[in-house]
Motif scaffolding. Structure first.
Motif, PDB file in Angstrom:
ATOM      1  N   LEU A 148       0.839  -1.172  -0.024  1.00 31.42           N
ATOM      2  CA  LEU A 148      -0.048  -0.024  -0.014  1.00 31.42           C
ATOM      3  C   LEU A 148       0.726   1.302   0.131  1.00 31.42           C
ATOM      4  O   LEU A 148       0.412   2.316  -0.549  1.00 31.42           O
ATOM      5  CB  LEU A 148      -0.733   0.153   1.211  1.00 31.42           C
TER       6      LEU A 148
ATOM      7  N   HIS B 193       0.742   4.953  -2.532  1.00 28.38           N
ATOM      8  CA  HIS B 193       0.534   6.207  -1.714  1.00 28.38           C
ATOM      9  C   HIS B 193       1.260   7.160  -2.217  1.00 28.38           C
ATOM     10  O   HIS B 193       2.277   7.343  -2.163  1.00 28.38           O
ATOM     11  CB  HIS B 193       0.768   5.978  -0.425  1.00 28.38           C
TER      12      HIS B 193
ATOM     13  N   ALA C  95     -11.389  -2.378  -0.309  1.00 27.13           N
ATOM     14  CA  ALA C  95     -12.270  -1.191  -0.248  1.00 27.13           C
ATOM     15  C   ALA C  95     -12.138  -0.724   1.281  1.00 27.13           C
ATOM     16  O   ALA C  95     -12.355   0.343   1.665  1.00 27.13           O
ATOM     17  CB  ALA C  95     -13.565  -1.730  -0.346  1.00 27.13           C
ATOM     18  N   GLY C  96     -11.792  -1.635   2.066  1.00 28.91           N
ATOM     19  CA  GLY C  96     -11.661  -1.432   3.741  1.00 28.91           C
ATOM     20  C   GLY C  96     -10.647  -0.590   3.975  1.00 28.91           C
ATOM     21  O   GLY C  96     -10.665   0.339   5.005  1.00 28.91           O
ATOM     22  N   VAL C  97      -9.622  -0.258   3.003  1.00 28.82           N
ATOM     23  CA  VAL C  97      -8.709   0.976   3.075  1.00 28.82           C
ATOM     24  C   VAL C  97      -8.958   1.958   2.019  1.00 28.82           C
ATOM     25  O   VAL C  97      -7.719   2.638   1.839  1.00 28.82           O
ATOM     26  CB  VAL C  97      -7.172   0.188   3.343  1.00 28.82           C
ATOM     27  N   GLY C  98     -10.070   2.087   1.390  1.00 27.89           N
ATOM     28  CA  GLY C  98     -10.251   2.799   0.336  1.00 27.89           C
ATOM     29  C   GLY C  98     -10.067   2.732  -0.968  1.00 27.89           C
ATOM     30  O   GLY C  98     -10.241   3.428  -2.065  1.00 27.89           O
ATOM     31  N   VAL C  99      -9.397   1.242  -1.160  1.00 25.27           N
ATOM     32  CA  VAL C  99      -8.891   0.999  -2.672  1.00 25.27           C
ATOM     33  C   VAL C  99      -9.750  -0.345  -3.078  1.00 25.27           C
ATOM     34  O   VAL C  99      -9.292  -1.275  -2.596  1.00 25.27           O
ATOM     35  CB  VAL C  99      -7.440   0.633  -2.754  1.00 25.27           C
ATOM     36  N   PHE C 100     -10.945   0.011  -3.625  1.00 30.75           N
ATOM     37  CA  PHE C 100     -11.608  -1.252  -4.229  1.00 30.75           C
ATOM     38  C   PHE C 100     -10.936  -2.049  -5.099  1.00 30.75           C
ATOM     39  O   PHE C 100     -10.058  -1.589  -5.927  1.00 30.75           O
ATOM     40  CB  PHE C 100     -12.857  -0.595  -5.163  1.00 30.75           C
ATOM     41  N   CYS C 101     -11.064  -3.373  -4.708  1.00 29.85           N
ATOM     42  CA  CYS C 101     -10.040  -4.316  -5.652  1.00 29.85           C
ATOM     43  C   CYS C 101     -10.728  -4.492  -6.967  1.00 29.85           C
ATOM     44  O   CYS C 101     -10.929  -5.615  -7.499  1.00 29.85           O
ATOM     45  CB  CYS C 101     -10.188  -5.495  -4.827  1.00 29.85           C
TER      46      CYS C 101
ATOM     47  N   GLY D 239     -15.350  -7.486   1.276  1.00 28.19           N
ATOM     48  CA  GLY D 239     -14.076  -7.634   1.940  1.00 28.19           C
ATOM     49  C   GLY D 239     -13.769  -8.800   2.642  1.00 28.19           C
ATOM     50  O   GLY D 239     -12.746  -9.209   2.968  1.00 28.19           O
TER      51      GLY D 239
END
Lengths: 225, 225, 225
Positions: A35, A39, A101-107, A130
């Protein structure tokens, strides 16, 4: 990813290479992209996604089967990589998820892979919640080829690699290449194309040897070419 | 294959024909093509593959459902034929495989069929290793419609044929034809086409009889036309 | 259907709406269209089929996940509606069927939906025989995302809605929209499109917050915009 890609392709023209097994040490098979790399710099982001797409293309283009041996957690892009192997075997204790998606990045990129190996309600569940699925659920959904007890995983991989090694590399290579081609065709194009490919296959010297060995009830002697 | 094809199509316009069951005697449901026929003459090779493609097309074009009743081994082109029936039922002791690569002939044509009824990792496993899957695994993968104990196979087939025979042949025929058409369409084309087909269906006299019988809470009297 | 459609879309732009659960009272989740409405006037027939197609399109267009919670019988167009939810969860005692042919109306529109979530031999079985499948069979076939004991259904729905509610609505919305787009693309178009979508995702402020919270090992604070 560069090391993985190099390892995948470096022996591809060596006739002694007959299959590739992707495995991992430890409880995490692959947790996906770093991640921190995603960033910030858009150029780095782009090259990260492109690299994995290239690896998946290389798996399909490799003239021998690539087997994912999963004994642990495969998440996000790690899940994408696992299901993108030609054959995937996992232990019952393995888990698969697309939790981005839980950290803002949809898979979204893993979604391309998983939506093509299981039904829409099942891939939508994984992507939108997720939540992880077990090895057994991955087998039922179609995500993996086989699921076994963790202690049987080595034996299962042996069975598969022995089955592949007993065959002609030339025949497997021709078959694998056409397999991916026909997947992208409508049925009415796929059958005529397959008929042509069968005729081409029948002209390989290893094919004539294979049929002769069957008729003569003896083991075949492959040239692998 | 010629005998099979003739048997499939000879009564197709007989309104009394309501479904077809493909079954086999003995432990082998079908072992596929005769390898000796594929050894040599390219014209014969071509006609062998074409004949099976024609049979599969005839199964889809038949105005009644074709049910594969598998109680034993279905291999290579035999596996292709089994999964190409509209409905497939097997016993738990049945086995399915595509082992052609073992004798130098990659199962490219069977691959077209099996890759369209199960996930990519599962069909790739079957094609690249040639290893068999059980009836239960075939059910989980999507390859067969139902799996039952061997001793329950006749009863299961009876249940299916009775369910079909209780319906109007005209309605089943219209529905089957459209079913295969819409499979080849993207979703945004399939729904409008299905809406039109429903309207056409509602104009059949057997449909008006069916709805009337439902409203009047009585058994329908089909004309099958 | 009009009431259902209005309920689905009326809060769609409310940032507090994070998912929708479609559930039913009683043993019938949905028995499908009213056969009496389909008996007679072609204009009414057309508008009945069109309305359900519109609802299914609205489910896909809704910026939040739609979860079908099935605890009972879903038949014909009711089965179509259930499997057209983004995520579908059912109890083991639930049943699914497409029995229209039994009253002269082949389930051609439900067939479009079910043929896209399970294998061809399985959907052909349902459509041509009209026989029901259990919740467990629906899970194995791919028709539903999850199956649980009836007494665990509320807990399972809670787990799913909590998982969705813990995420950014903006991220889920972007991901869901692209998910349906890529489903309709061939693989070689889907990956480049997904790469672009990932870059777009990475520019959302909720994404930057999500990655920052991960790196800083703290809970994210979403803006949902």
């Amino acid at each position: 990813m560069c090391a993985l890609q190099n390892a995948l392709v470096k022996d591809k023209d060596d006739v002694k290479l007959r299959c590739v097994v992707l495995s991992a040490n430890g409880k995490i098979w692959s947790a996906g992209h770093n991640l921190k790399e995603l960033h910030g710099n858009p150029d780095i982001q782009r090259s990260v996604f492109q690299k994995l797409t290239d690896i998946i293309r290389d798996i399909q283009l490799l003239p021998v089967p690539v087997i994912g041996k999963v004994n642990g957690y495969a998440a996000a892009a790690g899940c994408q990589l696992a299901v993108s192997c030609d054959i995937v075997v996992c232990s019952k204790t393995s888990k698969f998820s697309t939790p981005g998606a839980g950290v803002g990045v949809f898979c979204s990129t893993p979604g391309v892979a998983i939506a093509r190996v299981m039904s829409r309600p099942k891939s939508a569940y994984m992507l939108m919640t997720g939540l992880p699925v077990t090895g057994e659920e991955a087998f039922i959904s179609g995500m993996v080829s086989r699921v076994v007890q963790a202690e049987d995983l080595d034996r299962e991989i042996d069975e598969i690699t022995c089955a592949i090694n007993a065959k002609s590399r030339a025949v497997i290579s021709l078959g694998k290449e056409f397999y991916y081609k026909q997947l992208a065709m409508p049925l009415n194009e796929a059958y005529p194309a397959a008929g042509q490919k069968m005729e081409e296959n029948l002209q390989l010297s290893d094919c004539q040897e294979g049929i002769a060995s069957f008729i003569e009830k003896r083991a075949p002697h492959w040239k692998h070419e």
